[in-house]
Design an enzyme around this catalytic site. Structure first.
Site, PDB file in Angstrom:
ATOM      1  N   LYS A 113       0.835  -1.209   0.000  1.00 26.53           N
ATOM      2  CA  LYS A 113       0.000   0.000   0.000  1.00 26.53           C
ATOM      3  C   LYS A 113       0.863   1.250   0.000  1.00 26.53           C
ATOM      4  O   LYS A 113       0.507   2.259  -0.606  1.00 26.53           O
ATOM      5  CB  LYS A 113      -0.901   0.004   1.236  1.00 26.53           C
ATOM      6  CG  LYS A 113      -1.931  -1.103   1.248  1.00 26.53           C
ATOM      7  CD  LYS A 113      -3.286  -0.552   0.814  1.00 26.53           C
ATOM      8  CE  LYS A 113      -4.357  -1.611   0.828  1.00 26.53           C
ATOM      9  NZ  LYS A 113      -4.501  -2.228   2.150  1.00 26.53           N
ATOM     10  N   LYS A 227      -7.328 -15.181  -8.782  1.00 33.35           N
ATOM     11  CA  LYS A 227      -8.600 -15.177  -8.081  1.00 33.35           C
ATOM     12  C   LYS A 227      -9.418 -13.928  -8.414  1.00 33.35           C
ATOM     13  O   LYS A 227      -8.883 -12.932  -8.885  1.00 33.35           O
ATOM     14  CB  LYS A 227      -8.365 -15.281  -6.573  1.00 33.35           C
ATOM     15  CG  LYS A 227      -7.701 -14.082  -5.949  1.00 33.35           C
ATOM     16  CD  LYS A 227      -7.658 -14.262  -4.436  1.00 33.35           C
ATOM     17  CE  LYS A 227      -7.106 -13.004  -3.786  1.00 33.35           C
ATOM     18  NZ  LYS A 227      -7.011 -13.092  -2.337  1.00 33.35           N
ATOM     19  N   LYS A 230     -11.442  -7.261  -6.722  1.00 30.71           N
ATOM     20  CA  LYS A 230     -11.875  -5.967  -7.224  1.00 30.71           C
ATOM     21  C   LYS A 230     -10.775  -5.290  -8.033  1.00 30.71           C
ATOM     22  O   LYS A 230     -11.016  -4.766  -9.106  1.00 30.71           O
ATOM     23  CB  LYS A 230     -12.293  -5.081  -6.054  1.00 30.71           C
ATOM     24  CG  LYS A 230     -13.210  -3.957  -6.437  1.00 30.71           C
ATOM     25  CD  LYS A 230     -13.916  -3.430  -5.219  1.00 30.71           C
ATOM     26  CE  LYS A 230     -12.941  -2.975  -4.150  1.00 30.71           C
ATOM     27  NZ  LYS A 230     -12.354  -1.662  -4.418  1.00 30.71           N
TER      28      LYS A 230
END
Ligand code: TRP
Length: 362
Positions: A113, A227, A230
């Site tokens: 992040k 997988k 979003k």
């Protein structure tokens, strides 16, 4: 005997997709009778990426509706919003006194992040795979040297403390989460042990990941690779209408088809078959496996069959989501009930933690 405490949270960063549903939510619904279940929307965690305030609120509301629509029963489980439990931020402050900034900086999710915030994320890197190690020193320099308009906010660094508090304040021992959250759980156990040993108490229990018997399901996306997620842009959302859903499935990545009989199923097709399996259609799945094996498979048929199964599963949920969203009163009551339950235990834990640490009232 009192039931074991299960707790899981989800960041309110968007609508729920089939990965959330098959991988988590559907399982949560099944746990409700056997465990003391606590499910919450982590809106404070969502703040770490500075969302638009209107969007954040809309997302929180939407996820509450989605949880209720999928079968979370607010009478059985505590369904609450993190920010409705002010005891959490207070214990977060207290626990931070025992958390090292070094260990936080070495956390994979933080590395990822932080690099995203600085615009230097490595291609293909994710929360789970961001590595620590030889580049630590360069990484620190990048953070300390970052211009203030590209800062890495302190909330991002202390994300694991907040998550640990979510868990520890409820004294939850069973925490159903995906693999990408394992490291956060590991840190939670470490913080719990550290607190207990520093104060010489047996206070916080150590939590573990929990799959409720079933093996962790991997829910693949429609792009033939990893997988459903979003950020991968390969999702089917619970609120997708049948038309959108069918279109997405029909556009799913496939390949040229088996050239010889009895070949192992290729990855993109395996993905579609496992989605079919998640719809509880083993006979259909087998039928297409057989067709793959004898090279008679038609991918269009497979996609059509899959789309119809998904429409069947999502339609009643989507209808309920819309009904619930229209019923502000019900929504409000549901989360109030959840907050009351969550706060009852949280305030007890906080009171004791303060005592243990020497923060006492005269
Ligand atoms: N970090 C989790 C995620 O991104 C969300 C979360 C926050 C959570 N607090 C938690 C999950 C406590 C389980 C328990 O998925």
């Amino acid at each position: 005997m009192s039931k074991e405490i299960v707790l899981s949270g989800i960041r309110s960063t968007g609508n729920l997709h089939l990965g959330n549903y098959f991988g988590a939510l559907r399982n949560f619904v099944r746990m409700q009778d056997d465990y003391d279940c606590n499910f919450f929307i982590a809106d404070l965690h969502a703040l770490t990426t500075n969302p638009d305030p209107k969007q954040l609120h809309a997302n929180v509301k939407h996820i509450v509706a989605e949880y209720l629509a999928a079968g979370i029963d607010p009478e059985k489980s505590a369904l609450f919003i993190q920010s409705d439990v002010p005891e959490i931020p207070e214990l977060y402050l207290l626990l931070n006194m025992h958390v090292g900034i070094g260990e936080l900086m070495r956390t994979a999710s933080f590395k990822h992040k932080a690099r995203q915030a600085l615009g230097i994320a490595k291609p293909g890197e994710s929360e789970e795979t961001a590595t620590t190690g030889e580049d630590d020193e360069a990484f620190e320099k990048q953070i300390i040297g970052a211009e203030t308009n590209k800062r890495v906010n302190a909330g991002l660094l202390t994300y694991p403390t907040l998550m640990a508090v979510d868990i520890l304040i409820q004294k939850a021992t069973k925490v159903p989460v995906g693999k990408d959250q394992e490291q956060h759980l590991e840190l939670t156990r470490r913080f719990a042990r550290r607190f207990n040993s520093f104060y010489g108490v047996d206070f916080f229990p150590e939590p573990y990941n929990f799959n409720f018997g079933a093996a962790a399901v991997k829910v693949p996306g429609l792009d033939g690779s990893g997988k459903m997620g979003k950020s991968e842009g390969n999702c089917i959302y619970l609120v997708d209408d049948p038309k959108t859903l069918r279109k997405k499935v029909m556009r799913a990545v496939t390949d040229e088809g088996p050239k010889e009989p009895n070949q192992p199923v290729s990855q993109p097709i395996e993905n579609l078959l496992s989605l079919l399996a998640l719809c509880n259609k083993p006979e259909l799945e087998q039928q297409f496996r057989d067709a793959y094996a004898d090279c008679s498979i038609r991918y269009g048929d497979l996609k059509k069959a899959l789309a119809e199964e998904l429409v069947t599963i999502t339609t009643p949920i989507r209808d309920r989501i819309n009904d619930i969203l229209a019923d502000e009163d019900y929504l409000r009551r549901a989360v109030k009930m959840g907050a009351d339950k969550a706060r009852a235990r949280a305030s007890e834990t906080l009171k004791q933690a303060r005592e243990i640490m020497g923060i006492r009232r005269f």
